[in-house]
Design a protein around this motif. Structure first.
Motif, PDB file in Angstrom:
ATOM      1  N   ALA A   4      -6.769   0.988  -1.231  1.00 54.22           N
ATOM      2  CA  ALA A   4      -6.256   2.260  -0.723  1.00 54.22           C
ATOM      3  C   ALA A   4      -6.119   2.187   0.799  1.00 54.22           C
ATOM      4  CB  ALA A   4      -7.198   3.392  -1.097  1.00 54.22           C
ATOM      5  N   GLN A   5      -5.125   2.906   1.279  1.00 57.22           N
ATOM      6  CA  GLN A   5      -4.912   2.914   2.712  1.00 57.22           C
ATOM      7  C   GLN A   5      -5.887   3.871   3.388  1.00 57.22           C
ATOM      8  OE1 GLN A   5      -2.346   3.521   0.523  1.00 57.22           O
ATOM      9  NE2 GLN A   5      -1.408   1.508   0.591  1.00 57.22           N
ATOM     10  N   THR A   6      -6.355   3.479   4.554  1.00 56.29           N
ATOM     11  CA  THR A   6      -7.220   4.352   5.345  1.00 56.29           C
ATOM     12  C   THR A   6      -6.730   4.372   6.776  1.00 56.29           C
ATOM     13  OG1 THR A   6      -8.743   2.543   5.813  1.00 56.29           O
ATOM     14  CG2 THR A   6      -9.268   3.939   3.925  1.00 56.29           C
ATOM     15  N   VAL A   7      -6.968   5.481   7.431  1.00 57.14           N
ATOM     16  CA  VAL A   7      -6.594   5.650   8.835  1.00 57.14           C
ATOM     17  C   VAL A   7      -7.844   6.095   9.589  1.00 57.14           C
ATOM     18  CG1 VAL A   7      -5.145   6.913  10.456  1.00 57.14           C
ATOM     19  CG2 VAL A   7      -4.241   6.268   8.208  1.00 57.14           C
ATOM     20  N   THR A   8      -8.155   5.415  10.664  1.00 59.27           N
ATOM     21  CA  THR A   8      -9.388   5.687  11.403  1.00 59.27           C
ATOM     22  C   THR A   8      -9.078   6.081  12.835  1.00 59.27           C
ATOM     23  OG1 THR A   8     -10.602   4.077  10.055  1.00 59.27           O
ATOM     24  CG2 THR A   8     -11.607   4.750  12.127  1.00 59.27           C
ATOM     25  N   GLN A   9      -9.565   7.233  13.201  1.00 62.52           N
ATOM     26  CA  GLN A   9      -9.535   7.682  14.597  1.00 62.52           C
ATOM     27  C   GLN A   9     -10.993   7.847  14.990  1.00 62.52           C
ATOM     28  OE1 GLN A   9      -6.224  10.795  13.507  1.00 62.52           O
ATOM     29  NE2 GLN A   9      -6.302  10.594  15.733  1.00 62.52           N
ATOM     30  N   ASP A  37      -5.717   0.569   7.683  1.00 65.11           N
ATOM     31  CA  ASP A  37      -5.937  -0.551   6.792  1.00 65.11           C
ATOM     32  C   ASP A  37      -4.938  -0.472   5.653  1.00 65.11           C
ATOM     33  OD1 ASP A  37      -8.575  -1.741   4.585  1.00 65.11           O
ATOM     34  OD2 ASP A  37      -7.063  -2.825   5.735  1.00 65.11           O
ATOM     35  N   THR A  38      -4.220  -1.548   5.417  1.00 61.36           N
ATOM     36  CA  THR A  38      -3.261  -1.594   4.328  1.00 61.36           C
ATOM     37  C   THR A  38      -3.004  -3.037   3.956  1.00 61.36           C
ATOM     38  OG1 THR A  38      -1.055  -0.920   3.609  1.00 61.36           O
ATOM     39  CG2 THR A  38      -1.269  -1.605   5.901  1.00 61.36           C
ATOM     40  N   SER A  39      -2.588  -3.238   2.728  1.00 59.58           N
ATOM     41  CA  SER A  39      -2.196  -4.573   2.280  1.00 59.58           C
ATOM     42  C   SER A  39      -0.682  -4.691   2.201  1.00 59.58           C
ATOM     43  CB  SER A  39      -2.816  -4.868   0.911  1.00 59.58           C
ATOM     44  OG  SER A  39      -2.396  -3.893  -0.028  1.00 59.58           O
ATOM     45  N   GLU A  40       0.010  -3.635   2.548  1.00 60.45           N
ATOM     46  CA  GLU A  40       1.461  -3.628   2.452  1.00 60.45           C
ATOM     47  C   GLU A  40       2.084  -4.094   3.758  1.00 60.45           C
ATOM     48  OE1 GLU A  40       2.770   0.133   1.020  1.00 60.45           O
ATOM     49  OE2 GLU A  40       1.715  -0.085  -0.881  1.00 60.45           O
ATOM     50  N   SER A  91       4.556   7.334  24.094  1.00 59.15           N
ATOM     51  CA  SER A  91       4.902   5.996  23.633  1.00 59.15           C
ATOM     52  C   SER A  91       3.730   5.451  22.832  1.00 59.15           C
ATOM     53  CB  SER A  91       5.218   5.073  24.813  1.00 59.15           C
ATOM     54  OG  SER A  91       4.089   4.945  25.656  1.00 59.15           O
ATOM     55  N   VAL A  92       4.030   4.445  22.020  1.00 61.97           N
ATOM     56  CA  VAL A  92       2.972   3.857  21.203  1.00 61.97           C
ATOM     57  C   VAL A  92       2.823   2.382  21.553  1.00 61.97           C
ATOM     58  CG1 VAL A  92       3.325   5.473  19.315  1.00 61.97           C
ATOM     59  CG2 VAL A  92       4.522   3.268  19.287  1.00 61.97           C
ATOM     60  N   ASN A  93       1.637   1.868  21.254  1.00 60.56           N
ATOM     61  CA  ASN A  93       1.364   0.442  21.308  1.00 60.56           C
ATOM     62  C   ASN A  93       1.037   0.027  19.883  1.00 60.56           C
ATOM     63  OD1 ASN A  93       0.680  -2.182  21.818  1.00 60.56           O
ATOM     64  ND2 ASN A  93      -1.071  -1.725  23.119  1.00 60.56           N
ATOM     65  N   PHE A  94       2.020  -0.553  19.220  1.00 61.88           N
ATOM     66  CA  PHE A  94       1.897  -0.925  17.818  1.00 61.88           C
ATOM     67  C   PHE A  94       1.569  -2.405  17.738  1.00 61.88           C
ATOM     68  CE2 PHE A  94       2.279  -1.341  13.476  1.00 61.88           C
ATOM     69  CZ  PHE A  94       3.417  -2.003  13.029  1.00 61.88           C
ATOM     70  N   GLN A  95       0.402  -2.718  17.214  1.00 62.69           N
ATOM     71  CA  GLN A  95      -0.045  -4.091  17.039  1.00 62.69           C
ATOM     72  C   GLN A  95      -0.234  -4.320  15.542  1.00 62.69           C
ATOM     73  OE1 GLN A  95      -0.445  -6.269  19.615  1.00 62.69           O
ATOM     74  NE2 GLN A  95       0.195  -4.683  21.068  1.00 62.69           N
ATOM     75  N   LYS A  96       0.817  -4.853  14.900  1.00 60.17           N
ATOM     76  CA  LYS A  96       0.798  -4.945  13.437  1.00 60.17           C
ATOM     77  C   LYS A  96      -0.306  -5.867  12.929  1.00 60.17           C
ATOM     78  CE  LYS A  96       3.899  -5.308   9.482  1.00 60.17           C
ATOM     79  NZ  LYS A  96       5.304  -5.543   9.032  1.00 60.17           N
ATOM     80  N   ALA A  97      -0.486  -6.984  13.564  1.00 57.62           N
ATOM     81  CA  ALA A  97      -1.501  -7.934  13.090  1.00 57.62           C
ATOM     82  C   ALA A  97      -2.900  -7.337  13.204  1.00 57.62           C
ATOM     83  CB  ALA A  97      -1.411  -9.228  13.893  1.00 57.62           C
ATOM     84  N   ALA A  98      -3.121  -6.592  14.255  1.00 51.79           N
ATOM     85  CA  ALA A  98      -4.421  -5.966  14.466  1.00 51.79           C
ATOM     86  C   ALA A  98      -4.540  -4.641  13.741  1.00 51.79           C
ATOM     87  CB  ALA A  98      -4.661  -5.771  15.959  1.00 51.79           C
ATOM     88  N   LYS A  99      -3.439  -4.161  13.161  1.00 52.98           N
ATOM     89  CA  LYS A  99      -3.402  -2.863  12.480  1.00 52.98           C
ATOM     90  C   LYS A  99      -3.894  -1.757  13.413  1.00 52.98           C
ATOM     91  CE  LYS A  99      -3.694  -4.982   7.965  1.00 52.98           C
ATOM     92  NZ  LYS A  99      -4.457  -5.250   6.761  1.00 52.98           N
ATOM     93  N   SER A 100      -3.277  -1.746  14.561  1.00 51.61           N
ATOM     94  CA  SER A 100      -3.623  -0.779  15.584  1.00 51.61           C
ATOM     95  C   SER A 100      -2.368  -0.026  16.004  1.00 51.61           C
ATOM     96  CB  SER A 100      -4.229  -1.510  16.782  1.00 51.61           C
ATOM     97  OG  SER A 100      -4.379  -0.674  17.891  1.00 51.61           O
ATOM     98  N   PHE A 101      -2.537   1.264  16.269  1.00 52.69           N
ATOM     99  CA  PHE A 101      -1.378   2.116  16.579  1.00 52.69           C
ATOM    100  C   PHE A 101      -1.843   3.194  17.539  1.00 52.69           C
ATOM    101  CE2 PHE A 101       2.697   3.836  16.028  1.00 52.69           C
ATOM    102  CZ  PHE A 101       2.655   5.176  15.647  1.00 52.69           C
ATOM    103  N   TYR A 124      -0.340   7.446   8.204  1.00 56.40           N
ATOM    104  CA  TYR A 124       0.274   6.249   7.621  1.00 56.40           C
ATOM    105  C   TYR A 124       0.989   6.636   6.344  1.00 56.40           C
ATOM    106  CZ  TYR A 124       0.396   2.072   4.653  1.00 56.40           C
ATOM    107  OH  TYR A 124       0.792   1.070   3.801  1.00 56.40           O
ATOM    108  N   ARG A 125       2.151   5.999   6.112  1.00 60.93           N
ATOM    109  CA  ARG A 125       2.824   6.195   4.832  1.00 60.93           C
ATOM    110  C   ARG A 125       3.525   4.911   4.432  1.00 60.93           C
ATOM    111  NH1 ARG A 125       7.139  11.010   3.045  1.00 60.93           N
ATOM    112  NH2 ARG A 125       6.609  10.918   0.839  1.00 60.93           N
ATOM    113  N   SER A 126       3.256   4.458   3.229  1.00 59.58           N
ATOM    114  CA  SER A 126       3.948   3.292   2.695  1.00 59.58           C
ATOM    115  C   SER A 126       5.433   3.605   2.559  1.00 59.58           C
ATOM    116  CB  SER A 126       3.363   2.932   1.328  1.00 59.58           C
ATOM    117  OG  SER A 126       4.208   2.046   0.634  1.00 59.58           O
ATOM    118  N   ALA A 127       6.261   2.568   2.621  1.00 58.24           N
ATOM    119  CA  ALA A 127       7.699   2.756   2.456  1.00 58.24           C
ATOM    120  C   ALA A 127       8.099   2.973   1.001  1.00 58.24           C
ATOM    121  CB  ALA A 127       8.448   1.555   3.022  1.00 58.24           C
ATOM    122  N   ARG A 128       7.159   2.781   0.069  1.00 55.88           N
ATOM    123  CA  ARG A 128       7.471   2.992  -1.344  1.00 55.88           C
ATOM    124  C   ARG A 128       7.771   4.463  -1.599  1.00 55.88           C
ATOM    125  NH1 ARG A 128       3.313   3.058  -3.976  1.00 55.88           N
ATOM    126  NH2 ARG A 128       1.717   2.646  -2.420  1.00 55.88           N
ATOM    127  N   ALA A 129       8.570   4.701  -2.623  1.00 56.83           N
ATOM    128  CA  ALA A 129       8.847   6.074  -3.027  1.00 56.83           C
ATOM    129  C   ALA A 129       7.567   6.722  -3.544  1.00 56.83           C
ATOM    130  CB  ALA A 129       9.914   6.097  -4.113  1.00 56.83           C
TER     131      ALA A 129
END
Lengths: 114, 115
Positions: free
Chosen positions: B1-6, B26-29, B65-75, B94-99
């Motif tokens: 499951a996806q989680t978002v941490t602040q 955190d995501t596997s997608e 503006s954002v600092n998006f670090q995909k490998a680190a899963k940081s936004f 966070y939202r997956s691109a899946r329908a």
């Protein structure tokens, strides 16, 4: 004014009352959502409707009963609620169910259960 | 499951200065979207900025503006030239691109702006 309108803004009810929250969107969207926002907790998704059909019920107790008569209107019927159900209830809509679609939110209905 | 941490519940910034709000997820997608929403005392949840995961370029909207670090899963969200009207709760989502995917929110951070 937002494209998503929620009424009432505030609601106080007893545990034996029956009341309803209303949401209306003027954006031509096809998906609508109910979220619950409690203090110190992330927003919790409750229900999702796509083209008037319910596609998600996130294990919500049956004392919350949603209704979506058309793509523009969404209701949340409340009965025999508990004090822990006191929260801000947010309605949202999006163009469709795709993950690419941005959700537009209403200003919420603040519910207090005595 | 996806989680978002602040992890920061509150932050404060002096008017006209810059502040950065942190978010990890955190995501596997591989295909998904990230959002920052602002909720002022009026309670209206307003979209601040949106990032598509397949785009390497960081999203920008005026002072935001954002600092998006995909490998680190940081936004993280950077607010430049902070204004009194920026005071609000900010939620990372966070939202997956899946329908039919869920929009998952973090707990939020309360930002205050000192005059």
């Amino acid at each position: 004014e937002t494209g998503v309108t929620q009424t009432p803004r505030h609601l106080v009810m007893g545990m034996t009352n029956k009341k309803s929250l209303k949401c209306e969107q003027h954006l031509g969207h096809n998906a609508m959502y109910w979220y619950k926002q409690s203090a110190k907790k992330p927003l919790e998704l409750m229900f999702v409707y796509n083209f008037k059909e319910q596609t998600e019920n996130n294990s919500v107790p049956s004392r919350f009963s949603p209704e979506c008569p058309n793509s523009s209107h969404l209701f949340l019927h409340l009965h025999t609620l508990q004090p822990e159900d006191s929260a801000l209830y947010l309605c949202a809509s999006s163009q469709g169910p795709s993950g690419a679609n941005v959700l537009t939110f209403g200003a919420g209905s603040r519910l207090t259960v005595l | 499951a996806q989680t978002v941490t602040q992890s920061q519940p509150e932050m404060s910034v002096q008017e006209a200065e810059t502040v950065t709000l942190s978010c990890t997820y955190d995501t596997s997608e591989s295909d998904y979207y990230l959002f920052w929403y602002k909720q002022p005392p009026s309670r209206q949840m307003i979209l601040v900025i949106r990032q598509e995961a397949y785009k390497q370029q960081n999203a920008t909207e005026n002072r935001f503006s954002v600092n998006f670090q995909k490998a680190a899963k940081s936004f993280s969200l950077k607010i430049s030239d902070s204004q009194l009207g920026d005071a609000a709760m900010y939620f990372c989502a966070y939202r997956s691109a899946r329908a039919n995917s869920k929009l998952t929110f973090g707990k939020g951070i309360t930002l205050s702006v000192r005059p």
